[in-house]
Design a protein around this motif. Sequence first.
Motif, PDB file in Angstrom:
ATOM      1  N   UNK A  75     -79.126  26.264  66.629  1.00 26.60           N
ATOM      2  CA  UNK A  75     -79.428  25.082  67.436  1.00 26.60           C
ATOM      3  C   UNK A  75     -79.173  25.367  68.918  1.00 26.60           C
ATOM      4  N   UNK A  76     -78.078  26.073  69.206  1.00 25.60           N
ATOM      5  CA  UNK A  76     -77.743  26.378  70.600  1.00 25.60           C
ATOM      6  C   UNK A  76     -78.759  27.337  71.211  1.00 25.60           C
ATOM      7  N   UNK A  77     -79.150  28.376  70.472  1.00 22.82           N
ATOM      8  CA  UNK A  77     -80.123  29.333  70.989  1.00 22.82           C
ATOM      9  C   UNK A  77     -81.471  28.653  71.222  1.00 22.82           C
ATOM     10  N   UNK A  78     -81.885  27.813  70.267  1.00 26.36           N
ATOM     11  CA  UNK A  78     -83.133  27.072  70.447  1.00 26.36           C
ATOM     12  C   UNK A  78     -83.069  26.223  71.719  1.00 26.36           C
ATOM     13  N   UNK A  79     -81.886  25.660  71.983  1.00 35.08           N
ATOM     14  CA  UNK A  79     -81.722  24.832  73.168  1.00 35.08           C
ATOM     15  C   UNK A  79     -81.814  25.627  74.456  1.00 35.08           C
ATOM     16  N   UNK A  80     -81.333  26.867  74.445  1.00 34.16           N
ATOM     17  CA  UNK A  80     -81.416  27.709  75.638  1.00 34.16           C
ATOM     18  C   UNK A  80     -82.873  27.939  76.028  1.00 34.16           C
ATOM     19  N   UNK A 134     -87.180  24.423  77.449  1.00 35.10           N
ATOM     20  CA  UNK A 134     -87.160  24.080  78.874  1.00 35.10           C
ATOM     21  C   UNK A 134     -87.537  22.623  79.124  1.00 35.10           C
ATOM     22  N   UNK A 135     -87.617  21.822  78.062  1.00 35.62           N
ATOM     23  CA  UNK A 135     -87.874  20.393  78.238  1.00 35.62           C
ATOM     24  C   UNK A 135     -86.587  19.566  78.116  1.00 35.62           C
ATOM     25  N   UNK A 136     -85.445  20.228  77.896  1.00 40.37           N
ATOM     26  CA  UNK A 136     -84.191  19.496  77.775  1.00 40.37           C
ATOM     27  C   UNK A 136     -83.829  18.815  79.085  1.00 40.37           C
ATOM     28  N   UNK A 137     -83.176  17.660  78.966  1.00 41.64           N
ATOM     29  CA  UNK A 137     -82.644  16.998  80.153  1.00 41.64           C
ATOM     30  C   UNK A 137     -81.408  17.757  80.633  1.00 41.64           C
ATOM     31  N   UNK A 138     -80.941  17.411  81.828  1.00 43.61           N
ATOM     32  CA  UNK A 138     -79.743  18.053  82.366  1.00 43.61           C
ATOM     33  C   UNK A 138     -78.560  17.861  81.430  1.00 43.61           C
ATOM     34  N   UNK A 139     -78.408  16.633  80.903  1.00 44.54           N
ATOM     35  CA  UNK A 139     -77.275  16.345  80.026  1.00 44.54           C
ATOM     36  C   UNK A 139     -77.379  17.132  78.719  1.00 44.54           C
ATOM     37  N   UNK A 140     -78.581  17.211  78.152  1.00 49.49           N
ATOM     38  CA  UNK A 140     -78.771  17.954  76.902  1.00 49.49           C
ATOM     39  C   UNK A 140     -78.515  19.443  77.105  1.00 49.49           C
ATOM     40  N   UNK A 188     -75.618  21.625  75.318  1.00 45.83           N
ATOM     41  CA  UNK A 188     -75.997  22.808  74.551  1.00 45.83           C
ATOM     42  C   UNK A 188     -75.198  24.025  75.002  1.00 45.83           C
ATOM     43  N   UNK A 189     -74.962  24.141  76.313  1.00 40.96           N
ATOM     44  CA  UNK A 189     -74.157  25.241  76.828  1.00 40.96           C
ATOM     45  C   UNK A 189     -72.731  25.188  76.313  1.00 40.96           C
ATOM     46  N   UNK A 190     -72.167  23.974  76.236  1.00 44.77           N
ATOM     47  CA  UNK A 190     -70.814  23.803  75.700  1.00 44.77           C
ATOM     48  C   UNK A 190     -70.763  24.264  74.250  1.00 44.77           C
ATOM     49  N   UNK A 218     -72.794  26.458  72.757  1.00 45.12           N
ATOM     50  CA  UNK A 218     -72.967  27.909  72.711  1.00 45.12           C
ATOM     51  C   UNK A 218     -71.664  28.637  73.050  1.00 45.12           C
ATOM     52  N   UNK A 219     -71.025  28.235  74.148  1.00 44.87           N
ATOM     53  CA  UNK A 219     -69.787  28.904  74.560  1.00 44.87           C
ATOM     54  C   UNK A 219     -68.661  28.657  73.564  1.00 44.87           C
ATOM     55  N   UNK A 220     -68.652  27.494  72.942  1.00 45.23           N
ATOM     56  CA  UNK A 220     -67.627  27.210  71.941  1.00 45.23           C
ATOM     57  C   UNK A 220     -67.742  28.127  70.735  1.00 45.23           C
ATOM     58  N   UNK A 221     -68.968  28.302  70.233  1.00 44.14           N
ATOM     59  CA  UNK A 221     -69.191  29.152  69.060  1.00 44.14           C
ATOM     60  C   UNK A 221     -68.827  30.605  69.366  1.00 44.14           C
TER      61      UNK A 221
END
Length: 368
Positions: free
Chosen positions: A132-137, A140-146, A150-152, A154-157
């Motif tokens: 899910x995190x990689x897909x989010x990276x 490029x249609x994600x909002x700033x908040x999303x 997603x970065x949080x 990814x870094x957590x995992x």
Amino acid sequence: MVAWSVTQPELLRKLLSDPRVSKNPNLHWAAYRDGEIPEDWPLRIWVSVQNMFTAYGGDHRRLRSLVSKAFTPRRVEALRPWVEQLTTGLLDRLAAGPDSVDLRENFAYPLPIEVICQLFGVPEEHRPDLRRAVDGVFNTSLSAEEAQANGVLMYGILGQLVASGRENPGDDLASGLIAARDEDGSVLEEAELIDTLILMISAGHETTVNLLHHAILALLTHPEELAKVRSGEHTWAEVIDETMRWQAPIANLPLRYAVEDIEIDGVHIKAGEAILASYAAAGRSPEAHGSDSDEFRLSRESKSQHLSFGHGVHYCLGAPLARLEAELALPALFERFPDLALAAEVSELEKMPSFISNGHTSLPVRLK
């Protein structure tokens, strides 16, 4: 954010190998260095990571040398029996039914992600969230908040993966990177370590998923070309090269920066300005690949000259692994399912919400 989009292959080749072009935004992107790029810019992770993807000069050589040991031709070739076994397992699962399936979800995606997760020791329980995190990276249609959330994630995992690797090192590449030292004895800093894992795991499967997806789609929509492969007139290696040219797995890759003013082909790029490598457009250049460059044609002499794995010092380290996976998976799939057919019109396939990753959200097929 404004950047120069470089779409012509020869011009792109020049800039990718020009020492006046950097990937370090802290040093060479004026807008980033001057604080004009907001913290919540959705694509910020593409430039803020500290790994060889955003390194320049000596830092890039140091970081790349630590990772390159894992992708030597001999080590990649040693993976062949294991990749064959994974491929056979996925095909057995497909053969068990049903006859209509999403081949992206059930073949093109699971093979590369299984390979990369096993190589880097990602536990089974973390893989769904990591996907899910990689897909989010790449979305490029994600909002700033999303994008920030997603970065949080990814870094957590990956922070957990590093902590686990320190406590219980294993025979995997993440453990190897934790302990890695280059010839000078320097080690990866904590941020560099986690960001290197982000790069290797994200890039290590997304590109191969799209390569497999588009190669399958190309052959199903060009049966005359598939017949030539089956007859031996063309090889699977040629399928891979023409696919990479025709549908670059990464369409546009952010970002590079002019270290100093660059005058090239009548264009003046100012020092500190951003440059976008537009690989998909370069692959379709009529000047480089002929007036029929929009067509998939295995006899095309220029197909191996594509830039879809990059060029110069940032050439993709994982290219041999991606080729190995495709060279094994594609013939095995078409041999197991000789009557494989697309179950939808190409125009009906939904494009991925990304100007970076080039693919569709699904690949519906009939197996027999």
